[in-house]
Enzyme design. Sequence first.
Site: not given
Ligand code: DQQ
Length: 458
Positions: A17, A19-20, A36, A194
Amino acid sequence: MNLLHRPRYHFQPLANWMNDPNGLIQWKGRYHLFYQHSPHDPSGGQAMHWGHAVSQDLVHWTHLPIALAPKPGGPDKDGCWTGCAVDDNGTPTLVYTGVRPQVQCVATSSDDLVTWQKHPANPVIESPPEDLDVTGFRDPYVWKEGQTWYTVIGSGIKGVGGAALLYRSPDLIRWDYVQPICVGREAETGHMWECPNFFSLDDRKVLVVSTRRKALYFIGSYASYSYTPEVGGIIDSGGSFYAPQVLIDDRGRRIMWGWLWEDRSKEEQLAAGWAGVMSLPRILSIHADGTLAQEPAPELGILRREHHNWEDLELCSDSRVLDQVRSDCLEIVATFDPGDARALGLKVRCSPGEEEETLIVYDRANQCMVVDRERSSLSSGVTLDLRQAPLALDEGESLQLHVFVDASVVEVFANRRTCFASRIYPSRADSLGVAFFAQGGTARLRSLDIWEMESIWR
Ligand code: DQQ
């Protein structure tokens, strides 16, 4: 791991996985991309780590070891969430959110960003301001003015709306709360902002926030620790683009990446063994009308291989399939005169019998761009919808489409103004065709260039 639908020139970790984007920084000339990451889980269920990669050219990436991992018993024991990277007078420094509860932490590196030591003072901000009833407190974005460090932290004030909270510090360790630089209205921009980013662009100030499954930008002015948005909009209307972060490089360019999430079922993600893709790097600027302009980084041109070109073709009420091109790894640059056509555009990932196809359409009658993935796949468990965003062409203005097709990613830049990053999952191995079309009138295709693209992984 299943390679079907896996992009070849959009950044991804080796598996599992992501993400950000986090901690984007250029260090000694090289671009560092943190993100992330659940390193052992394709569903994102594992407490968040920071993955890490480096690039010399903004295009090819080399994976580096995990930069941050949750520390048992520490303030980030349940995850190292989003944050940023700064150069503290020669010391690379990460400022990020530890959970649970949400607190702000610092880590530094003494080996050019490969390994990171968490600061003994962590958490450096241990709670939100006492007088605020907040919806969240995360995702610090730090900059320096004179000798003072500032950060905005993503938050929201209950019953009011999303907010970016400003703190200042002499040393990145001791922080004082100043005030919110900006507070939104919940009905318009959600209850929690966010991943705020706050930076100068030309002589304006840009605030980027992510909320309600969209990334928004504002362009405005900043004085006395207070930000006044004047223009604003959705950064990307494709339905998958979230939590972007902006890097300022040594040429002064503002380069933005966003996380493109999957648009298929959890089961399919688990079966694939990977989930999440980074957008292409986008260069930001401001249009004459004061709105945000985005274009793909020119460096991507080094991936161009076989080239196909067409010039000056009339299109009337039909679609024309380009027999020479059969690929799911393409860059397309098209310039159209819309003429009196009601709609016109391109089709990608088309199967020979049109059972599957994704349409990129300029709806001239309604002055909007559309990415229509209603027939993008015959599979169940994937999102099939139609996404649209306003695009009003001036009298005589041509339609300029810059499209990147990369397996399950379609990234569209229309006149540098309207962007879509959408995910598609065609089921047929022969859904590789490209076509162009006009409906309800006659349009002209002034030029069409298509390049087959090389993978970024050597
Ligand atoms: N993803 C992170 C947070 C953020 C969110 C956690 C936004 O810090 O707010 O994985 O996708």
